[in-house]
Design an enzyme around this catalytic site. Structure first.
Site, PDB file in Angstrom:
ATOM      1  N   TYR A 130       0.855  -1.193   0.000  1.00 14.00           N
ATOM      2  CA  TYR A 130       0.000   0.000   0.000  1.00 14.00           C
ATOM      3  C   TYR A 130       0.887   1.237   0.000  1.00 14.00           C
ATOM      4  CZ  TYR A 130      -3.851   3.168   0.900  1.00 14.00           C
ATOM      5  OH  TYR A 130      -4.781   4.165   0.776  1.00 14.00           O
ATOM      6  N   GLN A 192     -10.855  -0.106   1.285  1.00  9.62           N
ATOM      7  CA  GLN A 192     -11.317  -0.977   0.198  1.00  9.62           C
ATOM      8  C   GLN A 192     -10.149  -1.631  -0.527  1.00  9.62           C
ATOM      9  OE1 GLN A 192     -11.836   2.289   0.484  1.00  9.62           O
ATOM     10  NE2 GLN A 192     -11.662   3.382  -1.463  1.00  9.62           N
ATOM     11  N   ASN A 215      -3.703   5.936   6.178  1.00  9.06           N
ATOM     12  CA  ASN A 215      -4.444   6.678   7.201  1.00  9.06           C
ATOM     13  C   ASN A 215      -5.088   5.719   8.191  1.00  9.06           C
ATOM     14  OD1 ASN A 215      -6.748   5.643   5.948  1.00  9.06           O
ATOM     15  ND2 ASN A 215      -7.196   7.536   4.848  1.00  9.06           N
ATOM     16  N   SER A 238       3.668   9.833  11.840  1.00  8.50           N
ATOM     17  CA  SER A 238       5.123   9.852  11.962  1.00  8.50           C
ATOM     18  C   SER A 238       5.574  10.626  13.202  1.00  8.50           C
ATOM     19  CB  SER A 238       5.727  10.481  10.712  1.00  8.50           C
ATOM     20  OG  SER A 238       7.111  10.284  10.667  1.00  8.50           O
ATOM     21  N   GLN A 260       9.500  16.157  10.316  1.00  6.96           N
ATOM     22  CA  GLN A 260       8.439  15.221  10.714  1.00  6.96           C
ATOM     23  C   GLN A 260       7.096  15.910  10.761  1.00  6.96           C
ATOM     24  OE1 GLN A 260       8.591  11.826  11.085  1.00  6.96           O
ATOM     25  NE2 GLN A 260      10.529  12.326  10.108  1.00  6.96           N
ATOM     26  N   HIS A 263       4.735  16.152   7.712  1.00  5.24           N
ATOM     27  CA  HIS A 263       4.053  14.971   7.185  1.00  5.24           C
ATOM     28  C   HIS A 263       2.546  15.042   7.379  1.00  5.24           C
ATOM     29  CE1 HIS A 263       6.937  12.063   5.703  1.00  5.24           C
ATOM     30  NE2 HIS A 263       7.734  12.283   6.726  1.00  5.24           N
ATOM     31  N   GLU A 328       9.668   6.379  16.751  1.00  8.22           N
ATOM     32  CA  GLU A 328       9.866   5.825  15.414  1.00  8.22           C
ATOM     33  C   GLU A 328      11.258   6.189  14.904  1.00  8.22           C
ATOM     34  OE1 GLU A 328       7.768   6.197  10.990  1.00  8.22           O
ATOM     35  OE2 GLU A 328       7.439   7.745  12.513  1.00  8.22           O
ATOM     36  N   HIS A 329      11.585   7.468  14.970  1.00  8.43           N
ATOM     37  CA  HIS A 329      12.912   7.967  14.580  1.00  8.43           C
ATOM     38  C   HIS A 329      13.568   8.618  15.796  1.00  8.43           C
ATOM     39  CE1 HIS A 329      10.301   8.426  10.929  1.00  8.43           C
ATOM     40  NE2 HIS A 329      11.310   7.762  10.375  1.00  8.43           N
ATOM     41  N   ASP A 362      15.030   8.172   5.223  1.00  3.06           N
ATOM     42  CA  ASP A 362      13.779   8.157   4.481  1.00  3.06           C
ATOM     43  C   ASP A 362      13.975   7.749   3.030  1.00  3.06           C
ATOM     44  OD1 ASP A 362      11.902   8.725   6.366  1.00  3.06           O
ATOM     45  OD2 ASP A 362      11.703  10.847   5.879  1.00  3.06           O
ATOM     46  N   GLU A 416      -0.292 -35.406  29.555  1.00  2.48           N
ATOM     47  CA  GLU A 416      -1.281 -34.541  28.908  1.00  2.48           C
ATOM     48  C   GLU A 416      -2.519 -35.312  28.478  1.00  2.48           C
ATOM     49  OE1 GLU A 416       0.599 -32.314  25.813  1.00  2.48           O
ATOM     50  OE2 GLU A 416       1.770 -31.117  27.231  1.00  2.48           O
ATOM     51  N   HIS A 421      -0.801 -39.879  20.892  1.00  5.09           N
ATOM     52  CA  HIS A 421       0.550 -39.329  20.869  1.00  5.09           C
ATOM     53  C   HIS A 421       1.531 -40.377  21.418  1.00  5.09           C
ATOM     54  CE1 HIS A 421      -1.228 -35.447  20.025  1.00  5.09           C
ATOM     55  NE2 HIS A 421      -0.035 -34.834  20.071  1.00  5.09           N
TER      56      HIS A 421
END
Length: 440
Positions: A130, A192, A215, A238, A260, A263, A328-329, A362, A416, A421
């Site tokens: 994506y 979708q 998103n 981000s 950042q 973004h 994240e960074h 990046d 068990e 088994h």
């Protein structure tokens, strides 16, 4: 305006607030909407994709227009400058070189008494990527998601991305996808698109793994289809956390924070420093650099709501707060970053020194820029070749090995209450009666 905080308790409270910024009561309503979208795509296929593309993206298209045509892919190369093509090809080369060092290797160990153990790594058959649209075009996202899949050995790599005006997809994204190894591209986005990748439609065949940021609707869709397919992570907005000392350049630090914030209005930009003078200088620099910023509207909103400067007592305290936030960074804009590094436990990617802005990661340093967000770096890692691979255990026992281990296995099976088994081992290890003589 960036806020400056000096109290540890207030800093911890603010960092928690920023880390949890995507958690709201509205998520339940969004989840219900996403579930409806997933179910409709699963039942109606392409018809649902076309319906939601018109409803959410404002674009009317036919089923035959879902897949980007070969002529459009060819034309994309003519629509970008050679300088950009060269940069895309360099990025692909750099990212591929890095990920080739990380491919998991199958192994087999031949032990004593005929016991053979190992792991066999294989790629998934089909991966779906994506690439978001909306506020901008992101060829780097196509590269960062496709290259590890290609290096892992995925045979079919497909990409989905929302169509822009006149059903257009940015030529740079189309070129980057082709250079990185994508074979099919579809102009569909949102929840979708995730549904189509997971369940398939009339035009789009289902995949095994879905990766890439989006998103909140894309993120929730990935969460809901997990189990039907694998996913990389649940990416949030981000974020960057900068630890800077008195030697740091305030204009550099300010630019890194804004890199950042630009973004998304939900992006987080945080500075931890023991130097109160630097803190004030950075705040002033942020204001100055925002004055003519082309994305000022949402950049300013991100800085106002999720920007923060904390004056700490020491770099060690900065490392403690950073670990609580698990960014994240993480940028270590300090004189001796390698000395502080052992104190850092949680971060998606770490950038060391004054000359290493997060932007190098990046685009083309090599390590992946698809990273854990919202504190997930406490347990998660960057996207890599491993995301597109799985492993099978290899086990072989010789008759003598099973004989020597058989009693312990039977004992555990009995504990068990698993009769068959136990029998599957006992029948193989019990003394065998000699065959009857047919002439007697």
């Amino acid at each position: 305006m960036l806020r400056i905080i000096t109290e540890r308790s207030e800093a911890e409270s603010e960092l928690r607030r920023i880390m949890n910024r995507t958690q709201s009561d509205g998520v339940l309503e969004q989840e219900a909407s996403v579930r409806t979208i997933l179910n409709r795509v699963r039942q109606e296929g392409d018809a649902a994709l076309l319906h939601y593309t018109k409803e959410f993206d404002g674009q009317t298209l036919t089923a035959s227009q879902l897949r980007v045509s070969g002529s459009e892919l060819d034309a994309a190369y003519q629509q970008i400058p050679k300088k950009l093509l060269d940069a895309i090809q360099l990025a692909v080369k750099q990212v591929e070189a890095f990920h080739r060092q990380r491919v998991p290797k199958s192994w087999v160990n031949f032990g004593k008494d005929g016991v053979v153990l190992g792991k066999r790594y294989t790629a998934v058959d089909r991966a779906g990527l994506y690439v978001p649209g909306g506020r901008g075009a992101y060829p780097s996202t196509a590269i960062m998601n496709a290259v590890p899949a290609k290096v892992a050995g995925v045979e079919e790599i497909v990409m989905v991305t929302p169509p822009g005006d006149d059903l257009r997809i940015a030529p740079a994204v189309l070129v980057a996808a082709q250079e990185a190894g994508v074979q099919e591209i579809y102009r569909v986005g949102g929840a979708q698109a995730i549904a189509a990748l997971a369940y398939g439609s009339d035009t789009i065949a289902p995949v095994d793994v879905i990766t890439g940021p989006g998103n909140i609707y894309v993120t929730l869709a990935k969460k809901m289809v997990f189990g039907t397919v694998g996913i990389d992570s649940l990416a949030g907005p981000s974020e960057v956390l900068v630890i800077a000392d008195s030697h740091a350049n305030p204009s550099y630090v300010a630019a890194d924070l804004l890199a950042q914030a630009e973004h998304d209005p939900l992006a987080a930009a945080i500075l931890l420093t023991p130097d109160s003078a630097l803190a004030r200088q950075v705040v002033a620099e942020v204001e100055a650099q925002l004055s003519d910023h082309p994305r000022r509207l949402w950049t300013e909103k991100a800085i106002a709501h999720y920007g923060l400067v904390v004056v700490v007592d020491s770099l060690e305290e900065a490392a403690e707060l950073s670990n609580q936030f698990a960014p994240e960074h993480l940028e270590l804009e300090i004189l001796e970053p390698w000395e502080l590094l052992p104190l850092i436990r949680h971060a998606g990617a770490i950038f060391l020194g004054y000359s290493t802005p997060e932007a190098v990661g990046d685009y083309l340093a090599g390590p992946n820029h698809t990273l854990p967000t919202s504190g997930a770096a406490r347990y998660a890692s960057a996207l890599g070749t491993e995301t597109f691979m799985k492993h099978s255990s290899l086990i072989e026992y010789s008759p003598s090995a099973l004989q020597s281990m058989g009693e312990a296995i039977q004992t555990l099976a009995e504990a068990e209450g698993l009769h068959s088994h136990r029998e599957s081992v006992r029948l193989r290890t019990q003394p065998q009666a000699p065959p009857e003589d047919p002439t007697s």
